[in-house]
Each structure stands twice: as structure tokens, then as C-alpha cells.
Design a protein around this motif. Structure first.
Motif, PDB file in Angstrom:
ATOM      1  N   ALA A 161       0.840  -1.202   0.000  1.00 28.80           N
ATOM      2  CA  ALA A 161       0.000   0.000   0.000  1.00 28.80           C
ATOM      3  C   ALA A 161       0.876   1.253   0.000  1.00 28.80           C
ATOM      4  N   ALA A 162       1.957   1.221   0.807  1.00 24.83           N
ATOM      5  CA  ALA A 162       2.856   2.377   0.852  1.00 24.83           C
ATOM      6  C   ALA A 162       3.517   2.600  -0.503  1.00 24.83           C
ATOM      7  N   MET A 163       3.883   1.495  -1.195  1.00 27.76           N
ATOM      8  CA  MET A 163       4.536   1.641  -2.493  1.00 27.76           C
ATOM      9  C   MET A 163       3.592   2.244  -3.524  1.00 27.76           C
ATOM     10  N   MET A 164       2.307   1.870  -3.462  1.00 29.21           N
ATOM     11  CA  MET A 164       1.368   2.441  -4.426  1.00 29.21           C
ATOM     12  C   MET A 164       1.200   3.937  -4.192  1.00 29.21           C
ATOM     13  N   GLN A 166       3.540   5.814  -3.068  1.00 28.31           N
ATOM     14  CA  GLN A 166       4.761   6.439  -3.581  1.00 28.31           C
ATOM     15  C   GLN A 166       4.728   6.548  -5.098  1.00 28.31           C
ATOM     16  N   VAL A 167       4.212   5.504  -5.773  1.00 29.91           N
ATOM     17  CA  VAL A 167       4.123   5.580  -7.231  1.00 29.91           C
ATOM     18  C   VAL A 167       3.180   6.717  -7.624  1.00 29.91           C
ATOM     19  N   ALA A 168       2.074   6.851  -6.876  1.00 31.52           N
ATOM     20  CA  ALA A 168       1.096   7.889  -7.211  1.00 31.52           C
ATOM     21  C   ALA A 168       1.692   9.274  -7.003  1.00 31.52           C
ATOM     22  N   VAL A 169       2.445   9.455  -5.916  1.00 31.37           N
ATOM     23  CA  VAL A 169       2.923  10.797  -5.580  1.00 31.37           C
ATOM     24  C   VAL A 169       4.237  11.113  -6.284  1.00 31.37           C
ATOM     25  N   LYS A 170       5.175  10.138  -6.257  1.00 32.02           N
ATOM     26  CA  LYS A 170       6.523  10.413  -6.751  1.00 32.02           C
ATOM     27  C   LYS A 170       6.753   9.930  -8.174  1.00 32.02           C
ATOM     28  N   GLY A 171       5.930   9.001  -8.650  1.00 33.95           N
ATOM     29  CA  GLY A 171       6.163   8.450  -9.979  1.00 33.95           C
ATOM     30  C   GLY A 171       7.275   7.419  -9.958  1.00 33.95           C
ATOM     31  N   PHE A 172       7.683   6.980 -11.164  1.00 31.57           N
ATOM     32  CA  PHE A 172       8.692   5.927 -11.256  1.00 31.57           C
ATOM     33  C   PHE A 172      10.093   6.500 -11.183  1.00 31.57           C
ATOM     34  N   ARG A 173      10.454   7.104 -10.047  1.00 32.43           N
ATOM     35  CA  ARG A 173      11.846   7.542  -9.949  1.00 32.43           C
ATOM     36  C   ARG A 173      12.713   6.400  -9.428  1.00 32.43           C
ATOM     37  N   PRO A 174      14.043   6.488  -9.629  1.00 36.83           N
ATOM     38  CA  PRO A 174      14.898   5.328  -9.338  1.00 36.83           C
ATOM     39  C   PRO A 174      14.714   4.756  -7.933  1.00 36.83           C
ATOM     40  N   ALA A 175      14.586   5.622  -6.911  1.00 37.73           N
ATOM     41  CA  ALA A 175      14.439   5.103  -5.546  1.00 37.73           C
ATOM     42  C   ALA A 175      13.160   4.286  -5.423  1.00 37.73           C
ATOM     43  N   VAL A 176      12.076   4.768  -6.035  1.00 38.51           N
ATOM     44  CA  VAL A 176      10.809   4.035  -5.964  1.00 38.51           C
ATOM     45  C   VAL A 176      10.925   2.704  -6.702  1.00 38.51           C
ATOM     46  N   LEU A 177      11.632   2.720  -7.846  1.00 43.55           N
ATOM     47  CA  LEU A 177      11.809   1.467  -8.601  1.00 43.55           C
ATOM     48  C   LEU A 177      12.569   0.437  -7.770  1.00 43.55           C
ATOM     49  N   ARG A 178      13.600   0.903  -7.046  1.00 38.93           N
ATOM     50  CA  ARG A 178      14.367  -0.036  -6.223  1.00 38.93           C
ATOM     51  C   ARG A 178      13.498  -0.633  -5.121  1.00 38.93           C
ATOM     52  N   ARG A 179      12.664   0.220  -4.508  1.00 37.58           N
ATOM     53  CA  ARG A 179      11.793  -0.301  -3.438  1.00 37.58           C
ATOM     54  C   ARG A 179      10.786  -1.293  -3.999  1.00 37.58           C
ATOM     55  N   LEU A 180      10.255  -0.988  -5.185  1.00 38.94           N
ATOM     56  CA  LEU A 180       9.306  -1.923  -5.800  1.00 38.94           C
ATOM     57  C   LEU A 180       9.982  -3.263  -6.080  1.00 38.94           C
ATOM     58  N   GLN A 181      11.238  -3.195  -6.501  1.00 38.74           N
ATOM     59  CA  GLN A 181      11.937  -4.445  -6.770  1.00 38.74           C
ATOM     60  C   GLN A 181      12.134  -5.246  -5.482  1.00 38.74           C
ATOM     61  N   CYS A 182      12.529  -4.557  -4.399  1.00 46.62           N
ATOM     62  CA  CYS A 182      12.682  -5.252  -3.122  1.00 46.62           C
ATOM     63  C   CYS A 182      11.358  -5.843  -2.675  1.00 46.62           C
ATOM     64  N   PHE A 183      10.255  -5.092  -2.897  1.00 47.75           N
ATOM     65  CA  PHE A 183       8.958  -5.641  -2.497  1.00 47.75           C
ATOM     66  C   PHE A 183       8.663  -6.932  -3.239  1.00 47.75           C
ATOM     67  N   SER A 184       8.925  -6.974  -4.558  1.00 52.00           N
ATOM     68  CA  SER A 184       8.564  -8.203  -5.266  1.00 52.00           C
ATOM     69  C   SER A 184       9.472  -9.358  -4.830  1.00 52.00           C
ATOM     70  N   LEU A 185      10.734  -9.068  -4.513  1.00 51.57           N
ATOM     71  CA  LEU A 185      11.584 -10.128  -3.957  1.00 51.57           C
ATOM     72  C   LEU A 185      10.984 -10.672  -2.665  1.00 51.57           C
ATOM     73  N   PHE A 186      10.558  -9.749  -1.784  1.00 51.93           N
ATOM     74  CA  PHE A 186       9.975 -10.113  -0.492  1.00 51.93           C
ATOM     75  C   PHE A 186       8.748 -10.998  -0.691  1.00 51.93           C
ATOM     76  N   TRP A 187       7.884 -10.587  -1.615  1.00 49.58           N
ATOM     77  CA  TRP A 187       6.611 -11.291  -1.798  1.00 49.58           C
ATOM     78  C   TRP A 187       6.841 -12.691  -2.358  1.00 49.58           C
ATOM     79  N   HIS A 188       7.766 -12.816  -3.325  1.00 54.28           N
ATOM     80  CA  HIS A 188       8.063 -14.147  -3.869  1.00 54.28           C
ATOM     81  C   HIS A 188       8.707 -15.024  -2.803  1.00 54.28           C
ATOM     82  N   ALA A 189       9.574 -14.445  -1.959  1.00 54.32           N
ATOM     83  CA  ALA A 189      10.221 -15.234  -0.909  1.00 54.32           C
ATOM     84  C   ALA A 189       9.178 -15.755   0.082  1.00 54.32           C
TER      85      ALA A 189
END
Lengths: 208, 130
Positions: A161-164, A166-189
């Protein structure tokens, strides 16, 4: 990023020492990968305690009497499907599609929340039958193991929810992309941990 | 030299991540992984409930299916490969697996041993309730 340009141009890549430190995306994801592995090591301790204590029912109910396989199958389906939609969300992020990202995140969130609701329901039913964590060593280790996974899923939902936001407010900036990537790693794990969990706790617990 | 100079980030399908790519590019990998994982899960539930199989072999079969499904998740969802740009990820994973195996197998062996040297179960039931 010069490596990307070199790959696209088909030039030979510089050696590691010439190229300098790895891109931040690689460093961050690798660090998170190591955190996830340490998290799995922690889960292995809970798995070990469950495996040791699963016959220590102290005259109370055993796993075969308590577990409802249909419910576990639905939980497994929810989590597996949410892992899949999380992967599709990562693809939408890579193509910088906001709509795709929101849809993928919504599906992931709903499926994860359904999983969590079923699990909470299961815990409530068990406690209502008198099978609370205080009843026996088996139940203590069961609630510790399955509850710890459930807490991880709940944390993942908050993170998503926090990432969404961030995407809405900040857009796809590099820091947000990195966090999204960590989230998907977390979820698959988490899904990988659940594979071990439903096998060891629910399926092996039902067979004598 | 042709080898990439950086290791790939875990979860990335290629080193080139800053480039935007069409959404369909990786969907096949995830769909294939989902199909295989569903087959594995269904097999696990079938194996646990069927009476067709030798009962003593069922836990081993379940363990094999679970490990196979974890492998499918690693390959198709987390994109861990044996390629040279994945060495760091695989080495970290191998270390994690080593510790997990040590903790689980060590605990089970030690506790089984201790249980074997405890007093007989009927005596113990009279004396303590744990």
C-alpha cells in the motif's frame, strides 16, 4: 548508465575494476536478497522447533484433528496467484505503465488479504475449540511458525500500500523502482516459505 | 571479453533494467512458472490424501515435491539462473540453504537422539506433561 549503453551498442564490456562499482539497483537488491536469506534462516529455526514438537500434544488435539485441508488449499491458491500477479506488476513497472502497476498491485493486495483473512479465521476457530498456543508444545510451535509467516504477509500488505502511494505521488523515480523491486523479492520469498509451510505443517501433519 | 562485468540484481531478468520494455516480454516466464507451481501443489495435495501410494514413502515424496516447487519459484519468479552474471546471488542462496539444512537436520537428529534416551513414554506420561 554506461553499462546499459555499452550493452545496447554491442561493445565489449569493461572489466569489473574498469567499470567501477555496480549500479545502485544491483547493490540494493543484493543486500535485500541477503536479508531475505537471513529471514529464511530464522524461519528454519521455527520449522525445526515445529518438526521436533509436532507430536508433543500433551493429550490435546493433534494436527490431523485440527487442520482443514480445503481451507489450506484455498490459502495456497491465493498466495500463489498473488505471487503471479506480483510478477505481472513488476513487468508493468518495467514498462512504466501506471495503470498496469495499479491493477497488478490491487490484485496482489486483494489475494494477499484473502489469504490473511482465511488464516486469521483458522486461528480464531482453533482458539475457540480450545486449541490455543498455551494448550500444548505442538500448538505453541504451530502458532509461532504459521503466525510468523502471517505477520510477514501483513507487513507485505502494508508495504505494498505504501509503495502504491509512492508511485502515485513520486512516480517511477529510481528510488521508488528499487523499493518496488525489493517488495517483489519479499513477496516471492514469502510464497517460497509458504510452500515449505503447507507441506511440513498441513500435509505431513495430516498423514500419520 | 564477453562476460558481463556486473552481477545481475536478484529478481531481474537481464542486466539492462533502465530500458523500458513491453509488458508481454516476461509474462510467458511467469505464466509458465505459475502453471508448473500449480501442478506441483496439486500433486502435493493428491499425494497427501491418496491411499494408492505406499504410506511410509509419502512424507519423502511430499518433501521432494516441496523442494522442486521451491526451485520452480526461484527460477521462474525470482529469475535465479546458473549464468555467470548470477554467481553472487547463487552463492548467497547456497550459503542460506546450507544454514537452513544444518539447523533443521541438526535439530531433528539431536532431538530424536535425546528422545531415544528418555525414559519410556508410559512412565514419562505419568511424571510430566509438557
Amino acid at each position: 548508465m554506461n553499462v546499459t549503453a555499452a550493452v545496447e551498442a554491442g561493445e565489449p564490456l569493461p572489466s569489473a575494476s574498469e567499470a567501477g562499482p555496480a549500479p545502485k539497483r544491483v547493490v540494493v537488491a543484493y543486500g535485500f536478497w541477503i536479508f531475505l536469506l537471513s529471514d529464511i534462516v530464522m524461519f528454519s529455526a521455527l520449522f525445526a522447533s515445529y518438526a521436533v514438537l509436532r507430536h508433543a500434544t500433551a493429550g490435546g488435539p493433534s494436527g490431523a484433528q485440527l487442520f482443514n485441508q480445503t481451507r489450506v488449499a484455498i490459502e495456497t491458491a491465493c498466495l500463489l496467484a498473488s505471487s503471479y500477479t506480483c510478477g505481472l506488476m513488476a513487468l508493468a513497472v518495467n514498462s512504466r505503465s501506471r495503470l498496469g502497476t495499479y491493477v497488478g498491485a490491487l490484485l496482489t493486495f486483494v489475494l494477499g488479504a484473502a489469504f490473511l483473512a482465511l488464516e486469521i479465521r483458522e486461528f480464531a476457530d482453533m482458539i475457540a475449540q480450545g486449541a490455543s498456543p498455551q494448550r500444548s508444545a505442538f500448538l505453541s510451535s504451530f502458532f509461532a511458525l504459521v503466525g510468523c509467516h502471517g505477520v510477514h504477509v501483513a507487513a507485505g500488505l502494508v508495504w505494498l500500500a505504501a509503495m502504491m502511494a509512492q508511485v502515485a505521488v513520486k512516480g517511477f523515480r529510481p528510488a521508488v523502482l528499487r523499493r518496488l523491486q525489493c517488495f517483489s523479492l519479499f513477496w516471492h520469498a514469502l510464497d517460497i516459505v509458504w510452500v515449505g509451510l503447507f507441506t511440513v505443517v498441513y500435509l505431513m501433519g495430516v498423514t500419520p | 571479453m564477453t562476460a558481463t562485468s556486473y552481477n545481475r540484481a536478484p529478481g531481474d531478468r537481464s542486466i539492462v533494467t533502465d530500458k523500458e520494455e513491453p509488458i508481454s516480454a516476461g509474462a510467458l516466464v511467469y505464466t509458465l512458472g505459475l502453471a508448473l507451481a500449480v501442478i506441483m501443489t496439486a500433486l502435493s495435495f493428491w499425494v497427501a490424501n491418496t491411499s494408492l501410494l505406499w504410506a511410509a514413502g509419502v512424507p519423502l515424496g511430499l518433501a521432494v515435491l516441496a523442494i522442486a516447487q521451491m526451485g520452480i519459484h526461484l527460477v521462474f519468479f525470482l529469475h535465479i539462473t546458473t549464468g555467470p552474471d548470477n554467481t553472487n546471488n547463487v552463492m548467497a542462496l547456497a550459503f542460506g540453504v546450507l544454514i537452513v539444512l544444518l539447523v533443521m537436520a541438526g535439530s531433528l537428529v539431536i532431538m530424536t537422539n535425546l528422545n531415544g534416551s528418555m525414559m519410556p513414554a508410559d512412565l514419562m506420561d505419568m511424571q510430566m506433561h509438557y
